[in-house]
Design a protein around this motif. Structure first.
Motif, PDB file in Angstrom:
ATOM      1  N   SER A  86       0.854  -1.212   0.000  1.00 28.01           N
ATOM      2  CA  SER A  86       0.000   0.000   0.000  1.00 28.01           C
ATOM      3  C   SER A  86       0.869   1.233   0.000  1.00 28.01           C
ATOM      4  O   SER A  86       0.593   2.196  -0.745  1.00 28.01           O
ATOM      5  CB  SER A  86      -0.895   0.004   1.254  1.00 28.01           C
ATOM      6  OG  SER A  86      -1.802  -1.036   1.207  1.00 28.01           O
ATOM      7  N   SER A  87       1.932   1.241   0.791  1.00 25.43           N
ATOM      8  CA  SER A  87       2.833   2.389   0.850  1.00 25.43           C
ATOM      9  C   SER A  87       3.519   2.590  -0.495  1.00 25.43           C
ATOM     10  O   SER A  87       3.653   3.722  -0.976  1.00 25.43           O
ATOM     11  CB  SER A  87       3.872   2.155   1.955  1.00 25.43           C
ATOM     12  OG  SER A  87       4.841   3.182   1.955  1.00 25.43           O
ATOM     13  N   ARG A  89       2.392   1.642  -3.409  1.00 22.50           N
ATOM     14  CA  ARG A  89       1.380   2.059  -4.360  1.00 22.50           C
ATOM     15  C   ARG A  89       1.122   3.566  -4.205  1.00 22.50           C
ATOM     16  O   ARG A  89       0.978   4.285  -5.193  1.00 22.50           O
ATOM     17  CB  ARG A  89       0.072   1.274  -4.136  1.00 22.50           C
ATOM     18  CG  ARG A  89      -0.960   1.537  -5.213  1.00 22.50           C
ATOM     19  CD  ARG A  89      -2.220   0.698  -5.049  1.00 22.50           C
ATOM     20  NE  ARG A  89      -1.931  -0.709  -4.830  1.00 22.50           N
ATOM     21  CZ  ARG A  89      -2.444  -1.447  -3.822  1.00 22.50           C
ATOM     22  NH1 ARG A  89      -3.284  -0.899  -2.973  1.00 22.50           N
ATOM     23  NH2 ARG A  89      -2.131  -2.692  -3.694  1.00 22.50           N
ATOM     24  N   GLU A  90       1.070   4.032  -2.939  1.00 23.17           N
ATOM     25  CA  GLU A  90       0.827   5.459  -2.700  1.00 23.17           C
ATOM     26  C   GLU A  90       1.964   6.301  -3.269  1.00 23.17           C
ATOM     27  O   GLU A  90       1.735   7.362  -3.845  1.00 23.17           O
ATOM     28  CB  GLU A  90       0.687   5.732  -1.205  1.00 23.17           C
ATOM     29  CG  GLU A  90      -0.598   5.217  -0.599  1.00 23.17           C
ATOM     30  CD  GLU A  90      -0.641   5.342   0.908  1.00 23.17           C
ATOM     31  OE1 GLU A  90       0.317   5.893   1.519  1.00 23.17           O
ATOM     32  OE2 GLU A  90      -1.622   4.867   1.493  1.00 23.17           O
ATOM     33  N   ARG A  91       3.180   5.815  -3.155  1.00 20.11           N
ATOM     34  CA  ARG A  91       4.328   6.559  -3.689  1.00 20.11           C
ATOM     35  C   ARG A  91       4.287   6.607  -5.216  1.00 20.11           C
ATOM     36  O   ARG A  91       4.630   7.598  -5.820  1.00 20.11           O
ATOM     37  CB  ARG A  91       5.642   5.925  -3.236  1.00 20.11           C
ATOM     38  CG  ARG A  91       5.936   6.140  -1.775  1.00 20.11           C
ATOM     39  CD  ARG A  91       7.285   5.570  -1.412  1.00 20.11           C
ATOM     40  NE  ARG A  91       7.423   5.496   0.034  1.00 20.11           N
ATOM     41  CZ  ARG A  91       8.280   4.764   0.656  1.00 20.11           C
ATOM     42  NH1 ARG A  91       9.104   3.996  -0.021  1.00 20.11           N
ATOM     43  NH2 ARG A  91       8.335   4.775   1.962  1.00 20.11           N
ATOM     44  N   GLU A  93       1.616   6.324  -7.105  1.00 19.47           N
ATOM     45  CA  GLU A  93       0.461   7.110  -7.559  1.00 19.47           C
ATOM     46  C   GLU A  93       0.656   8.592  -7.310  1.00 19.47           C
ATOM     47  O   GLU A  93       0.003   9.419  -7.928  1.00 19.47           O
ATOM     48  CB  GLU A  93      -0.815   6.618  -6.862  1.00 19.47           C
ATOM     49  CG  GLU A  93      -1.240   5.244  -7.330  1.00 19.47           C
ATOM     50  CD  GLU A  93      -2.419   4.705  -6.554  1.00 19.47           C
ATOM     51  OE1 GLU A  93      -2.873   5.354  -5.587  1.00 19.47           O
ATOM     52  OE2 GLU A  93      -2.901   3.615  -6.921  1.00 19.47           O
ATOM     53  N   ALA A  94       1.511   8.933  -6.376  1.00 18.17           N
ATOM     54  CA  ALA A  94       1.688  10.347  -6.039  1.00 18.17           C
ATOM     55  C   ALA A  94       2.491  11.115  -7.040  1.00 18.17           C
ATOM     56  O   ALA A  94       3.028  10.856  -7.991  1.00 18.17           O
ATOM     57  CB  ALA A  94       2.352  10.475  -4.690  1.00 18.17           C
TER      58      ALA A  94
END
Length: 94
Positions: A86-87, A89-91, A93-94
């Motif tokens: 999840s972490s 993926r967040e990076r 997507e950011a």
């Protein structure tokens, strides 16, 4: 040789031992002592059986606990992997 009226196997054993040891039978091989020793060995065998059963029960309990801990560790490992993904993926997507 004397004639003996033998009614028990222990009497026969005593006579045989007296004959071959010329009457000098060690006290530890007398039928009464051997019988007592057998009784003591039976008691010890019963105690050992009891200890074996207790150890087997403890081993089952430990195995259950180990399996429970393994399941918990697998769950935590999967949670850490999921958190890491999840972490990541967040990076991305950011």
């Amino acid at each position: 040789m004397k004639t003996h009226k033998i009614k028990k196997a222990s009497q026969a054993l005593t006579i045989i031992l007296e004959h071959y040891l010329e009457g000098n039978i060690p006290i530890e091989v007398m039928p009464e002592n051997l019988e007592q020793e057998v009784k003591q060995l039976k008691v010890k065998a019963t105690e050992i059986d009891g200890l074996e059963a207790a150890v087997a029960e403890q081993q089952r309990e430990f195995n259950d606990e180990i399996n429970s801990l393994r399941t918990e560790i697998d769950g935590l490992r999967q949670a850490l992997i999921n958190a890491g993904l999840s972490s990541l993926r967040e990076r991305v997507e950011a």
